[in-house]
Structures are given as structure tokens and as C-alpha cells.
Design a protein around this motif. Sequence first.
Motif, PDB file in Angstrom:
ATOM      1  N   LEU A 137       0.821  -1.310  -0.054  1.00  9.77           N
ATOM      2  CA  LEU A 137      -0.036  -0.046  -0.123  1.00  9.77           C
ATOM      3  C   LEU A 137       0.836   1.154   0.039  1.00  9.77           C
ATOM      4  CD1 LEU A 137      -2.852   1.297   0.270  1.00  9.77           C
ATOM      5  CD2 LEU A 137      -2.692   1.063   2.585  1.00  9.77           C
ATOM      6  N   THR A 183      -8.536   6.624   4.625  1.00  8.70           N
ATOM      7  CA  THR A 183      -9.012   5.263   5.104  1.00  8.70           C
ATOM      8  C   THR A 183      -9.976   5.692   6.499  1.00  8.70           C
ATOM      9  OG1 THR A 183      -6.757   4.362   5.228  1.00  8.70           O
ATOM     10  CG2 THR A 183      -8.216   3.179   6.502  1.00  8.70           C
ATOM     11  N   THR A 210     -11.296   3.281   2.362  1.00  7.29           N
ATOM     12  CA  THR A 210     -10.621   2.074   2.222  1.00  7.29           C
ATOM     13  C   THR A 210     -10.994   1.513   3.420  1.00  7.29           C
ATOM     14  OG1 THR A 210      -8.541   3.167   3.318  1.00  7.29           O
ATOM     15  CG2 THR A 210      -8.675   2.535   0.976  1.00  7.29           C
ATOM     16  N   GLY A 242      -6.991  -0.674   4.980  1.00  8.27           N
ATOM     17  CA  GLY A 242      -5.831  -0.385   4.085  1.00  8.27           C
ATOM     18  C   GLY A 242      -6.053  -0.815   2.642  1.00  8.27           C
TER      19      GLY A 242
END
Length: 524
Positions: free
Chosen positions: A13, A19, A299, A302
Motif C-alpha cells: 500500500l 482510510t 478504504t 488499508g
Amino acid sequence: MRRVLAVLSSLLLVGGLLTSPASAATAAAYTNPVVWQDFADGDIIRVGDAYYYSASTMHYSPGAPILRSYNLVDWEYAGHSVPRLDFGSGAYDLNGGRAYVKGIWASTLNHRPSNGTYYWIGCVEFNRTYVYTASAVDGTWSKRSQINNCYYDAGLLIDTNDTMYVAYGNGTISVAQLSADGLGQVRAQQVFQTPSSVGTLEGARFYKRNGYYYIWLTRPANGQYVLRSTSPWGPYEMRQVLLNMPGPISGGGVPHQGGLVQTQNGDWYYMAFVDAYPGGRVPALAPITWTGDWPAVQTVNGGWGVSYPKPNIQTSRTVAPMTGPDTFTTSGLGHRWEWNHNPDTGRFATGNGLRLQTATVTGDLYNARNTLTHRIQGPSSTATIELDYSQMANGDRSGLAMLRDQSAWIGVKRDNGVHRVVMTNGLTMNGSWQTTGTGTEAASATISGGRVWLRVNADIRPGSGRQARFSYSTNGTTFSSLGPAFTLNNAWQFFMGYRYGIFNYATQALGGAVTVRRFDLTTP
């Protein structure tokens, strides 16, 4: 559309993402992929309370399919923007050539409120762009113009002043202004050069929000970037949206390409696709948030969430399922069907089943006209056809294939008045999409009575070693396996994933026919 071989190997990532602890536990949730069928290079729009998603189809006809949804989660087949691959070459008719992996690449769909018209724009074979229009996505689409400039991976913006712009390009990103009718080009200029540190950017989509122009770009096949400017002509700033983001499908690739859409309540979503071969490239949906007028993917842990809360869209409208039976009782084929290249329209009919007259004398299924294809439902599904073979001629071959650049099929051969049900494998193409193997008969059994049920079960979960299995029945109830399991090719270079293909071709002379009484696509 192009691929970079190494990009799928990393799942690290990269920063710069917003997030959110979106919960998958809520009952009002959806699961990715929202469509587990091969619909790549998507463009997505909302018109009123309906959402439309357009995709690539390469050599399949009709081309540029359109899906429809009322909640962004449940989708149905709705139409095709390109009724026939009418691009001035017999190759698209399997006449004097072939057009495998040509045709409909990443293209764009939008709706112009001022004249109530839908526009589809796409570049064919890197040298010319076609404009098709319709008043309804499920209505009659017409080719309106040819622009002698390749809008490679085009994205169409209809500005607030009704001016139409197209963003396009690979590495070098350009913008074209269209004429007032949207059918010609007024002006075109380069607006951005991708930095060498990024690599290649393509797959343009073009938006306007809060006075900013955004060009949404993909780095194949593992990243997404966005450009922003106060003018369609730039200068543009660039931001990374995602790179090597873990995806929602086990074994699949990084979500990328696709487009953005705003709901009736002002929420934004990103519908990307995930490389999921051998099945193809399948759409996945994630919410988008905006910070300082820059977009970010919401997200989960993650990565792109396997599950998110359903979009807050209140609707009572429903869609037709994308699986199930078809008995071919209507006057034409439904939008779930596409031919391998353009069909010979005089040699098939619907209304009382699907009647397929032989249209080609060949020993090569890849050269045979009028092979009718259906996308495979993932992660696994079963296709069954009921085939009336009583009017086959000597030398004819008809059946149900797992169709791609490495193929196999189960079907009926008639030779010297005798019918046999046969499983054939070893149909292959090389990297130039020329036939290198026409198939080897792996198993057979003598049949009689004029009717047989043919079945293929396909496991298209991403990865190597996935298999399809073939079986048949003479009563529609008891099925017997035939031949070995067929291992599916999961390389990406053919772009399109495996499809079920219904075929009937001659090896001696035209004149025979079969009737498919029923097709059924079921999931476990």
C-alpha cells in the motif's frame, strides 16, 4: 488498456489514501465485485435515477455493452452502443481476415441533457474515432460521424455551458473540443505529459466539480491518478489516488481505471475493474470522499473493501437478473448475447429457439461465423444448452465451448450419418491471434434421438490451474462427464476473459442447421 507485466506482483500500500473504518458487518452492505462478469474499461454515468455503465468488447458484436442500475449495486444488461462492428474491414465479419483483440477498446459514454441524446465515442485501431448516438440506451444507436483523430481511451465531458470536451491519450494527455453537435472536432491540444517517474497514464475520464476540471487516469494495471485544473486546457496538477492497493478479490489485481459518478444525494463512488483472469476484468465499487477538492478512495483495513455500506439511494425500481434461462422466444437476441465477430444475419433466427444454420465451411472454430457468446458468471457457474441436432449435415460440428485463445468444447459431430457427442480440447492461438491448434478429440460417445443437453461448469476464480468440466445428457436430467477437465489460461494478453460460446459450423458444405431450445446459466 495496455498492460505492464510486473505490476500485479506487488500488493504494498502506498500512502496518500483516506482510510475509513467502513463496516462490513451491517446488514445493509454490498459485496465486491458488484458484477462478477467481464466488463472492463468502464465508463459510468447517472441520468435521472438510472446509472449506466459502458465497457469494452474488442471483437465481439454488438459492441460497447451498457449495464443499468438504480442503486449502483444491482445491475442488468441494458443495450449496446455499437450495433455492428462496421469499421470498413471484412476482418470484423471473419471474411478475409480476423479482428481478434481489435475493435472496441476503452471508450466513453455520456448523456447530453440539452438534446436528450446519449453519445458513445471510441477510437478503433489507433487511427480513427467514431461517434454513435441514441435517444435511449436500450433504443436504436446510429453511427453519426468519423473523426480522423484517435481519441485513445477517451473520456467525454459535457460542460455546464453545454460545450463537449474529450480527454484522451497514453502518456501524453490531450483535450479536444467538439463541434456544437458533438460530431466533429473544433480544437485539440496536449494538456499534460506524464512524468517518467509515474510511467504510463491512460484510461481518461473527464469531470467538472466545484469549478475544477478533473482528468481521471489509470496507471495500468496497478494505479490511479487524477489531474486538476480550473480550465479544460490546463495547466493541470497531478495527485496519486491509489497505487498497489489491495483489491477485494482473492488472487485478483489492483482496482483501477473505470470512472466516478455522483448519486442523487451528492455522494460520490468509483467503479473500477479488477483483473481477475481467467474470467476477465470485473467491476468493483468503492465510495469516494473529497478533501480540499481532491478525491480519495474510502478504504477498509488499508485496501479496497470487500464490503461497504450500500449507497444511500432510495428506489423501488428493480433490475433483471444477469443469470438464468433464455429460450429464445423473442424476435431478437437479448442484450446478454454477443457474437464472436459480426454475424451472418441471414443464417440465424430466434422466436422458436435459436436456429443456427451453418455459416462457414472450416476446420477452425476461430474462423467460424455465428458463434454466439455469453459472459461467464463468477466465481463459478454452469452453462447448459438443450440442442436439437436432427438437421445437422455430414461434417457439421455444433456445441458449447469455453472460448478464448485457448479453448475446448463439448458438442455433436455428424459424420457418415452417425452422431457422436464429443469433447475436444487443444484449440489454441499464438500471440498474434492466429490459430495454432484446431483441436483434438479427447472423448466421445454415440448418441441418437436428435436432442442432447450439453453442459460446462467453469471455475473462473483468479489464478492458475482453474478448470472447466464438460458433461452431457440425453434426457435433460442425468448428466455424464465427458473428457478430461480443461485447464483455463489466466494470462491477460487476450484481454477478454473466457466466455461460453454456442457454435455450429460445417467442415464439408453448408446446408445443415441446429436449434438451441434453451440456454441456462446457473450458479452454485
